[in-house]
Design a protein around this motif. Structure first.
Motif, PDB file in Angstrom:
ATOM      1  N   LEU A 166      43.634  35.900  45.736  1.00  0.00           N
ATOM      2  CA  LEU A 166      44.599  35.993  46.671  1.00  0.00           C
ATOM      3  C   LEU A 166      45.770  35.488  46.095  1.00  0.00           C
ATOM      4  CD1 LEU A 166      42.742  34.651  49.863  1.00  0.00           C
ATOM      5  CD2 LEU A 166      43.527  37.003  49.636  1.00  0.00           C
ATOM      6  N   THR A 167      45.912  35.223  44.817  1.00  0.00           N
ATOM      7  CA  THR A 167      47.051  34.907  44.205  1.00  0.00           C
ATOM      8  C   THR A 167      47.743  36.208  43.362  1.00  0.00           C
ATOM      9  OG1 THR A 167      46.323  32.594  43.924  1.00  0.00           O
ATOM     10  CG2 THR A 167      48.081  33.336  42.596  1.00  0.00           C
ATOM     11  N   PRO A 168      49.019  36.372  43.633  1.00  0.00           N
ATOM     12  CA  PRO A 168      49.476  37.491  42.696  1.00  0.00           C
ATOM     13  C   PRO A 168      49.173  36.996  41.061  1.00  0.00           C
ATOM     14  CG  PRO A 168      51.046  36.942  44.469  1.00  0.00           C
ATOM     15  CD  PRO A 168      49.960  35.836  44.436  1.00  0.00           C
ATOM     16  N   PRO A 169      48.897  38.057  40.131  1.00  0.00           N
ATOM     17  CA  PRO A 169      48.542  37.884  39.037  1.00  0.00           C
ATOM     18  C   PRO A 169      49.825  37.051  38.284  1.00  0.00           C
ATOM     19  CG  PRO A 169      47.873  39.847  39.437  1.00  0.00           C
ATOM     20  CD  PRO A 169      48.458  39.483  40.851  1.00  0.00           C
ATOM     21  N   LEU A 221      40.064  32.892  39.806  1.00  0.00           N
ATOM     22  CA  LEU A 221      41.390  33.259  40.533  1.00  0.00           C
ATOM     23  C   LEU A 221      41.299  34.680  40.736  1.00  0.00           C
ATOM     24  CD1 LEU A 221      44.368  31.077  39.569  1.00  0.00           C
ATOM     25  CD2 LEU A 221      42.967  30.919  41.522  1.00  0.00           C
ATOM     26  N   GLY A 222      40.718  35.349  39.842  1.00  0.00           N
ATOM     27  CA  GLY A 222      40.716  36.778  39.757  1.00  0.00           C
ATOM     28  C   GLY A 222      39.905  37.616  40.876  1.00  0.00           C
ATOM     29  N   GLY A 223      39.676  39.009  40.621  1.00  0.00           N
ATOM     30  CA  GLY A 223      38.692  39.569  41.636  1.00  0.00           C
ATOM     31  C   GLY A 223      37.534  39.605  41.067  1.00  0.00           C
ATOM     32  N   ASP A 224      37.318  39.450  39.797  1.00  0.00           N
ATOM     33  CA  ASP A 224      35.916  39.257  39.495  1.00  0.00           C
ATOM     34  C   ASP A 224      35.948  38.504  38.018  1.00  0.00           C
ATOM     35  OD1 ASP A 224      36.278  40.971  37.502  1.00  0.00           O
ATOM     36  OD2 ASP A 224      35.103  42.766  38.359  1.00  0.00           O
ATOM     37  N   THR A 225      34.941  38.189  37.541  1.00  0.00           N
ATOM     38  CA  THR A 225      34.807  37.263  36.294  1.00  0.00           C
ATOM     39  C   THR A 225      33.457  37.374  35.736  1.00  0.00           C
ATOM     40  OG1 THR A 225      35.464  35.351  35.231  1.00  0.00           O
ATOM     41  CG2 THR A 225      33.905  35.270  37.379  1.00  0.00           C
ATOM     42  N   ASP A 226      33.091  37.235  34.289  1.00  0.00           N
ATOM     43  CA  ASP A 226      32.023  37.181  33.535  1.00  0.00           C
ATOM     44  C   ASP A 226      31.352  35.930  34.231  1.00  0.00           C
ATOM     45  OD1 ASP A 226      30.110  36.573  31.493  1.00  0.00           O
ATOM     46  OD2 ASP A 226      31.178  37.979  30.358  1.00  0.00           O
ATOM     47  N   GLN A 227      30.079  36.109  34.608  1.00  0.00           N
ATOM     48  CA  GLN A 227      29.120  35.080  35.141  1.00  0.00           C
ATOM     49  C   GLN A 227      28.666  34.185  34.101  1.00  0.00           C
ATOM     50  OE1 GLN A 227      28.422  34.922  38.916  1.00  0.00           O
ATOM     51  NE2 GLN A 227      30.333  36.198  38.786  1.00  0.00           N
ATOM     52  N   LEU A 253      50.028  28.579  34.332  1.00  0.00           N
ATOM     53  CA  LEU A 253      50.237  27.077  34.557  1.00  0.00           C
ATOM     54  C   LEU A 253      51.640  26.939  34.694  1.00  0.00           C
ATOM     55  CD1 LEU A 253      47.853  25.355  31.968  1.00  0.00           C
ATOM     56  CD2 LEU A 253      47.741  25.281  34.613  1.00  0.00           C
ATOM     57  N   ALA A 254      52.700  28.055  34.791  1.00  0.00           N
ATOM     58  CA  ALA A 254      53.669  27.991  34.980  1.00  0.00           C
ATOM     59  C   ALA A 254      54.025  28.141  36.781  1.00  0.00           C
ATOM     60  CB  ALA A 254      54.646  29.260  34.652  1.00  0.00           C
ATOM     61  N   GLY A 255      52.918  28.402  37.402  1.00  0.00           N
ATOM     62  CA  GLY A 255      53.009  28.521  38.895  1.00  0.00           C
ATOM     63  C   GLY A 255      53.895  29.779  39.327  1.00  0.00           C
ATOM     64  N   PRO A 256      54.434  29.805  40.508  1.00  0.00           N
ATOM     65  CA  PRO A 256      54.377  28.680  41.435  1.00  0.00           C
ATOM     66  C   PRO A 256      53.025  28.538  41.963  1.00  0.00           C
ATOM     67  CG  PRO A 256      55.350  30.520  42.541  1.00  0.00           C
ATOM     68  CD  PRO A 256      55.268  30.836  41.232  1.00  0.00           C
ATOM     69  N   PHE A 257      52.482  27.344  42.614  1.00  0.00           N
ATOM     70  CA  PHE A 257      50.975  27.196  43.109  1.00  0.00           C
ATOM     71  C   PHE A 257      50.815  27.216  44.436  1.00  0.00           C
ATOM     72  CE2 PHE A 257      51.871  24.870  39.114  1.00  0.00           C
ATOM     73  CZ  PHE A 257      50.718  25.374  38.413  1.00  0.00           C
ATOM     74  N   SER A 258      52.079  27.834  45.272  1.00  0.00           N
ATOM     75  CA  SER A 258      51.935  27.950  46.627  1.00  0.00           C
ATOM     76  C   SER A 258      50.795  28.726  46.922  1.00  0.00           C
ATOM     77  CB  SER A 258      53.206  28.146  47.247  1.00  0.00           C
ATOM     78  OG  SER A 258      53.718  29.510  46.591  1.00  0.00           O
ATOM     79  N   ARG A 259      50.369  29.763  46.241  1.00  0.00           N
ATOM     80  CA  ARG A 259      49.430  30.844  46.782  1.00  0.00           C
ATOM     81  C   ARG A 259      47.951  30.557  45.903  1.00  0.00           C
ATOM     82  NH1 ARG A 259      52.529  36.720  47.796  1.00  0.00           N
ATOM     83  NH2 ARG A 259      53.769  35.823  46.034  1.00  0.00           N
ATOM     84  N   TRP A 260      47.790  29.206  45.330  1.00  0.00           N
ATOM     85  CA  TRP A 260      46.721  28.992  44.893  1.00  0.00           C
ATOM     86  C   TRP A 260      45.919  28.252  45.937  1.00  0.00           C
ATOM     87  CZ3 TRP A 260      45.946  27.457  39.222  1.00  0.00           C
ATOM     88  CH2 TRP A 260      46.594  28.184  38.314  1.00  0.00           C
TER      89      TRP A 260
END
Length: 363
Positions: A11-14, A39-45, A19-26
């Protein structure tokens, strides 16, 4: 309430996910006090891109050391609950627990895949019939429900070569093992709630975020990134990875024949607004307040109805402002009135859907 978020966020725009943020949508910028996940849509398990609160971290172990993301997520969910409970045992919590399963990549230990060896050898046509018969027996669908024709994009199982059948069956064995392993690790979270005496008084709502996913194409793929880069997914490439399917050297997804079967008895799949893409299970458990174990409800509800339903059963009025920021109106409607009454009318009679210009309306 303490508020915890574990797992997939997406739900955070890429461009804001550094780490530069902004972090308002983290997660911590959206009301959660603690976060552990991706944070992404999927990741390596096996080698996930992990974020802890507002900073990236490396996985705590390697696959050779027994690491898998599902186990790690369950460990941190238990840790978050335990940390708060040990200090303030009477304080309630809200946990948003979003696994990477059964989203691709379908990664799981071989022993979970082996549990399903041979279970899907008769193919997706037989599987669809078996699932619909079970659904009717359980009352999940009406007794007169008819199976839609096999989708024109999906080949009939009996038209496939032995090598195709062998590969496709392996893909579904891996998917089934992945989902079962996920269930096992979430079960550890529920076991911990039992240990601290909170399981019966915890409202649990289980949903999926969409219908089955078809990014694997007709052949499935040993590497889902092929789909996102427009590269062909070839059977021969998959067969070369057969023995390691689901392991650290693959990023796999199953054939859309299984996608179609997973949407039984509906048509099509995720990214489209046929019912196979937008109809999902919703399971509610709350033993202390909901005395209806195993009962079914067929009232229509939408995902946006979850928030008003939870506020309703807790007797909490939504705030009109938070930290001086006026809040938007809540668009959903509560379905809590159905908890104790299977014949209660649905509060939602019309719903519009749109996805990539593909539209539908429920009324």
């Amino acid at each position: 309430y303490n508020t915890f978020c574990v797992g997939k966020w997406h739900l955070t725009p890429p461009e804001e996910g550094t780490l530069a943020g902004p972090f308002s949508r983290w997660p911590l910028g959206r009301g959660f006090e603690r976060y552990y996940g991706f944070l992404g849509g999927d990741t390596d398990q096996w080698h996930p891109d992990l974020t802890y609160d507002n900073h990236p971290i490396d996985p705590p172990a390697t696959p050779d050391e027994g690491y898998h993301l599902n186990a790690d997520l369950a460990d941190h969910a238990i840790e978050f609950i335990k940390d708060a409970h040990n200090t303030a045992p009477s304080k309630p919590f809200f946990l948003y627990y979003a696994t990477g399963a059964g989203h691709a990549p379908h990664h799981v230990e071989p022993e979970w895949i082996d549990r399903y060896a041979g279970r899907f050898d008769d193919g997706w046509d037989v599987y669809r019939d078996r699932v619909l018969a079970n659904q009717k027996a359980l009352g999940v669908v009406p007794a007169d429900t008819e199976m839609p024709p096999l989708d024109p994009d999906v080949p009939a199982w009996d038209s496939l070569t032995p090598e195709q059948r062998r590969m496709y069956a392996r893909q579904m064995e891996t998917y089934a093992g992945f989902v079962s392993q996920t269930d096992h690790h979430f079960g550890r979270v529920m076991d911990y709630l039992n240990q601290i005496g909170e399981a019966d008084n915890t409202l649990v709502v289980v949903i999926s975020d969409n219908g089955p996913s078809a990014e694997g194409g007709v052949n499935g793929t040993y590497n889902e990134m092929l789909f996102f880069n427009g590269a062909p997914e070839e059977l021969e490439d998959n067969l070369a990875h057969y023995d390691g399917w689901g392991g650290p050297d693959t990023f796999p997804h199953y054939s859309w024949g299984w996608t179609h079967a997973g949407a039984t008895p509906f048509r099509r799949w995720k990214r489209e607004t046929y019912r196979g893409g937008i109809s999902d299970p919703c399971i509610v458990s709350w033993p202390a307040s909901l005395d209806a174990p195993g009962e079914l409800r067929d009232q229509y509800c939408h995902s946006i109805d979850l928030v008003p339903t939870i506020l309703d059963v807790l007797g909490v009025d939504p705030p009109t402002s938070i930290r001086g920021v006026p809040q938007s109106d809540i668009q959903g409607v509560s379905f809590a009135h159905t908890f104790g009454d299977s014949h209660a009318p649905s509060n939602r009679t019309t719903q519009y859907f749109e996805m990539f210009g593909h539209r539908s309306i429920y009324h």
